[in-house]
Design a protein around this motif. Structure first.
Motif, PDB file in Angstrom:
ATOM      1  N   LEU A   1       0.744  -1.247  -0.011  1.00  0.00           N
ATOM      2  CA  LEU A   1      -0.110  -0.103   0.073  1.00  0.00           C
ATOM      3  C   LEU A   1       0.686   1.356  -0.128  1.00  0.00           C
ATOM      4  CD1 LEU A   1      -3.047   0.508   0.055  1.00  0.00           C
ATOM      5  CD2 LEU A   1      -3.010   0.828   2.412  1.00  0.00           C
ATOM      6  N   PHE A   2       1.836   1.264   0.874  1.00  0.00           N
ATOM      7  CA  PHE A   2       2.686   2.176   0.868  1.00  0.00           C
ATOM      8  C   PHE A   2       3.413   2.566  -0.621  1.00  0.00           C
ATOM      9  CE2 PHE A   2       7.349   3.281   0.996  1.00  0.00           C
ATOM     10  CZ  PHE A   2       7.341   4.783   1.300  1.00  0.00           C
ATOM     11  N   ARG A   3       4.046   1.615  -1.236  1.00  0.00           N
ATOM     12  CA  ARG A   3       4.580   1.677  -2.596  1.00  0.00           C
ATOM     13  C   ARG A   3       3.875   2.111  -3.529  1.00  0.00           C
ATOM     14  NH1 ARG A   3       9.694   0.690  -1.385  1.00  0.00           N
ATOM     15  NH2 ARG A   3      10.018  -0.830   0.287  1.00  0.00           N
ATOM     16  N   GLU A   4       2.489   1.686  -3.220  1.00  0.00           N
ATOM     17  CA  GLU A   4       1.354   2.307  -4.534  1.00  0.00           C
ATOM     18  C   GLU A   4       1.185   3.567  -4.379  1.00  0.00           C
ATOM     19  OE1 GLU A   4      -0.093   0.539  -6.954  1.00  0.00           O
ATOM     20  OE2 GLU A   4       0.944  -1.260  -6.514  1.00  0.00           O
ATOM     21  N   VAL A   5       1.228   4.213  -3.260  1.00  0.00           N
ATOM     22  CA  VAL A   5       0.833   5.780  -3.090  1.00  0.00           C
ATOM     23  C   VAL A   5       2.178   6.466  -2.913  1.00  0.00           C
ATOM     24  CG1 VAL A   5      -1.258   5.202  -1.656  1.00  0.00           C
ATOM     25  CG2 VAL A   5       0.738   5.633  -0.349  1.00  0.00           C
ATOM     26  N   ALA A   6       3.197   6.195  -2.721  1.00  0.00           N
ATOM     27  CA  ALA A   6       4.623   6.843  -2.615  1.00  0.00           C
ATOM     28  C   ALA A   6       4.678   7.200  -3.981  1.00  0.00           C
ATOM     29  CB  ALA A   6       5.538   5.821  -1.879  1.00  0.00           C
ATOM     30  N   GLY A   7       5.602   8.222  -3.997  1.00  0.00           N
ATOM     31  CA  GLY A   7       5.945   8.884  -5.185  1.00  0.00           C
ATOM     32  C   GLY A   7       6.495  10.470  -5.246  1.00  0.00           C
ATOM     33  N   PRO A   8       6.852  10.839  -6.338  1.00  0.00           N
ATOM     34  CA  PRO A   8       7.201  12.304  -6.252  1.00  0.00           C
ATOM     35  C   PRO A   8       5.850  13.190  -6.283  1.00  0.00           C
ATOM     36  CG  PRO A   8       8.593  11.005  -8.201  1.00  0.00           C
ATOM     37  CD  PRO A   8       7.655  10.400  -7.463  1.00  0.00           C
ATOM     38  N   LEU A   9       5.714  14.008  -5.438  1.00  0.00           N
ATOM     39  CA  LEU A   9       4.643  15.167  -5.258  1.00  0.00           C
ATOM     40  C   LEU A   9       4.805  16.309  -6.242  1.00  0.00           C
ATOM     41  CD1 LEU A   9       3.736  14.558  -1.646  1.00  0.00           C
ATOM     42  CD2 LEU A   9       2.644  13.386  -3.598  1.00  0.00           C
ATOM     43  N   ALA A  10       6.119  16.747  -6.114  1.00  0.00           N
ATOM     44  CA  ALA A  10       6.376  18.044  -6.608  1.00  0.00           C
ATOM     45  C   ALA A  10       6.193  18.469  -8.225  1.00  0.00           C
ATOM     46  CB  ALA A  10       7.836  18.539  -6.290  1.00  0.00           C
ATOM     47  N   THR A  11       5.485  19.332  -8.551  1.00  0.00           N
ATOM     48  CA  THR A  11       5.270  19.600 -10.001  1.00  0.00           C
ATOM     49  C   THR A  11       6.351  20.895 -10.214  1.00  0.00           C
ATOM     50  OG1 THR A  11       3.655  21.468  -9.369  1.00  0.00           O
ATOM     51  CG2 THR A  11       2.735  19.263  -9.591  1.00  0.00           C
TER      52      THR A  11
END
Length: 478
Positions: free
Chosen positions: A101-111
């Motif tokens: 679940l963590f790996r599915e939602v984690a990732g870069p946020l910055a635009t």
């Protein structure tokens, strides 16, 4: 409605927009944790329960379940569930579901519009390690270990070591690895290279740099800016006009042979750029794979290094503002890992909410939106959004974003110390750390446990050293 039906209707407030029922069910199915018969505590409910344990870290199991289900038809049956039943349900679920679940939602946020997340077109990432205190159970102590005296007598709590890769501008965690207290941060950090790529600049503290470390991350296309120990300065190859210089080093024989046994190829030597500056009247060094001084000036890199400390603020957010400010609650190794993956997932979801609020017109730096205020907003939403429809969750999320921006924090002040505004060149002849053979003296660092990089031959660092860079605001490079 039965207790099972109530369990299927449980949500986790506005965070349900991140942890959707479909995403949770997919993670459960991936690891074969779906129930074979109707249970009072179905797997989906248990996932939301574990996530809620992180939101309400100081509340009991029974209270968290009550907050999560109160008001749903049929929840009276769930109100009679005791702690032991909830512990068994967590054990049935396992740790893999929460990690997925963590790996599915984690990732870069910055635009591209995110203030403070970029430098000269590079996404700023921080790499760092921390420890989480655990309950002092026999299984936790045997599995994770902890600090001990010189004679080997344990003291304090068992600890999990976590190495985390996070965005500097948003504090969003991209990836993490968990290990025991005795596991080295560098060995755990190698596994995080897969989450970096072209256009990323990874900033890390000293203790991480080696030829193997640089090779592992640059293979993905990422660049590095790392505090350098004086026994990793390598061999001077070329002086650069801005006061830095190009250096070369090769891995020691033990590292080379280990890589061959593991089927990995290491370069015979690697070239990197060394930047010298003063910090608290002492000489310090930075290493970087950004070799062009015109595109990436040394003075800017020195000031940029201080941004690494943003990851320490992210650790504080997880441990103290979101977490209990002390040992987490799980008393078994599997429960510990399950809980920590849940903390990382919830923190990332909160940071996603914070970042979205910061980008609402006009965009502001994410650190001006109070993280603690966002945590409180999300906690309140859990009980007010029970069984809410998708449309209602969407409206509530928009209203929560407006509330988060209602009172922005003041812009973070520039932490300057007047007496340290200008770095002073170092008189090498008067530097007590330099000995006749060119190696660090008694004040220098001790050998690295994974072996030192060897100079690649030719002129050594002690024979010719460019003058340290003189840069404004070097206090910020701390």
């Amino acid at each position: 409605m039965t207790g099972w039906g109530a369990g299927q209707r449980v949500r986790i407030g506005i965070l349900t927009k991140v942890f959707t029922a479909e995403l949770v069910d997919a993670a459960i199915a991936k690891h074969g944790r779906a129930e074979q018969r109707r249970r009072l505590l179905p797997a989906r409910l248990v996932v939301y329960f574990v996530l809620a344990l992180c939101l309400f870290a100081r509340e009991s199991y029974e209270e968290v379940l009550r907050v999560l289900t109160n008001g749903i038809p049929g929840s009276r049956t769930l109100a009679r569930v005791n702690r032991s039943s909830l512990c068994r349900a967590r054990s049935r679920l396992g740790e893999e579901v929460l990690e997925t679940l963590f790996r599915e939602v984690a990732g870069p946020l910055a635009t591209p519009d995110s203030p403070g997340a970029w430098w000269r077109g590079l996404r700023l990432l921080a790499l760092g390690g921390t420890q989480f205190d655990l309950p002092d159970s026999v299984s936790n102590g045997d599995t994770f270990d902890g600090p001990s005296t010189t004679g080997g007598l344990p003291f304090g709590f068992p600890q999990v070591r976590a190495v985390v890769l996070a965005e500097i501008g948003t504090h969003g965690v991209l990836d993490a690895r968990l290990g025991g207290y005795r596991d080295g941060e560098r060995s755990l950090a190698y596994q995080l290279a897969v989450s970096t790529g072209h256009g990323d600049l990874v900033i890390a503290d000293r203790g991480f740099w080696s030829v193997e470390f640089a090779h592992t991350f640059t293979l993905t296309g990422a660049d590095l800016l790392v505090r350098l120990q004086s026994n990793h300065l390598g061999t001077l190859q070329e002086e650069v006009p801005d006061g830095s210089y190009l250096s070369m080093a090769r891995p020691v024989k033990e590292v080379w042979l280990r890589a061959r046994r593991e089927g990995r190829a290491l370069p015979k030597q690697t070239t990197y750029r060394v930047i010298t500056f003063t910090k608290d009247d002492k000489v310090a060094f930075l290493s970087t794979t950004l070799l062009d001084p015109e595109q990436h000036p040394a003075a800017e890199l020195i000031a940029l290094y201080r941004e690494r400390w943003e990851i320490e603020l992210a650790f504080d957010e997880i441990k103290n503002h979101l977490g209990p400010g002390g040992p987490i609650r799980s008393r078994t190794p599997e429960g510990v890992r399950q809980e920590l993956w849940a903390y990382l997932a919830v923190h990332h979801a909160i940071r996603r909410f914070t970042h979205a609020a910061a980008l609402a017109s006009p965009a502001v730096d994410a650190d001006r939106v109070s993280y603690l205020k966002c945590v409180r907003i999300i906690r309140r939403s859990v009980s007010s959004q029970l069984g809410a429809t998708t449309a209602r969750l969407t409206r509530s999320l928009a209203e929560a974003g407006q509330e988060a921006r209602s009172r922005l924090l003041p812009a973070r002040r520039n932490r300057n110390c007047p007496r340290d505004q200008e770095a002073q060149p170092v008189d090498r002849a008067a530097d007590p750390r330099q000995t006749g053979n060119g190696r660090a003296g008694p004040l220098g660092p001790q050998p690295d446990q994974e072996g030192q990089d060897q100079p690649a031959g030719g002129e050594t660092r002690a024979q010719a050293v460019p003058e340290p860079v003189t840069a404004l605001d070097t206090h910020q490079a701390a």
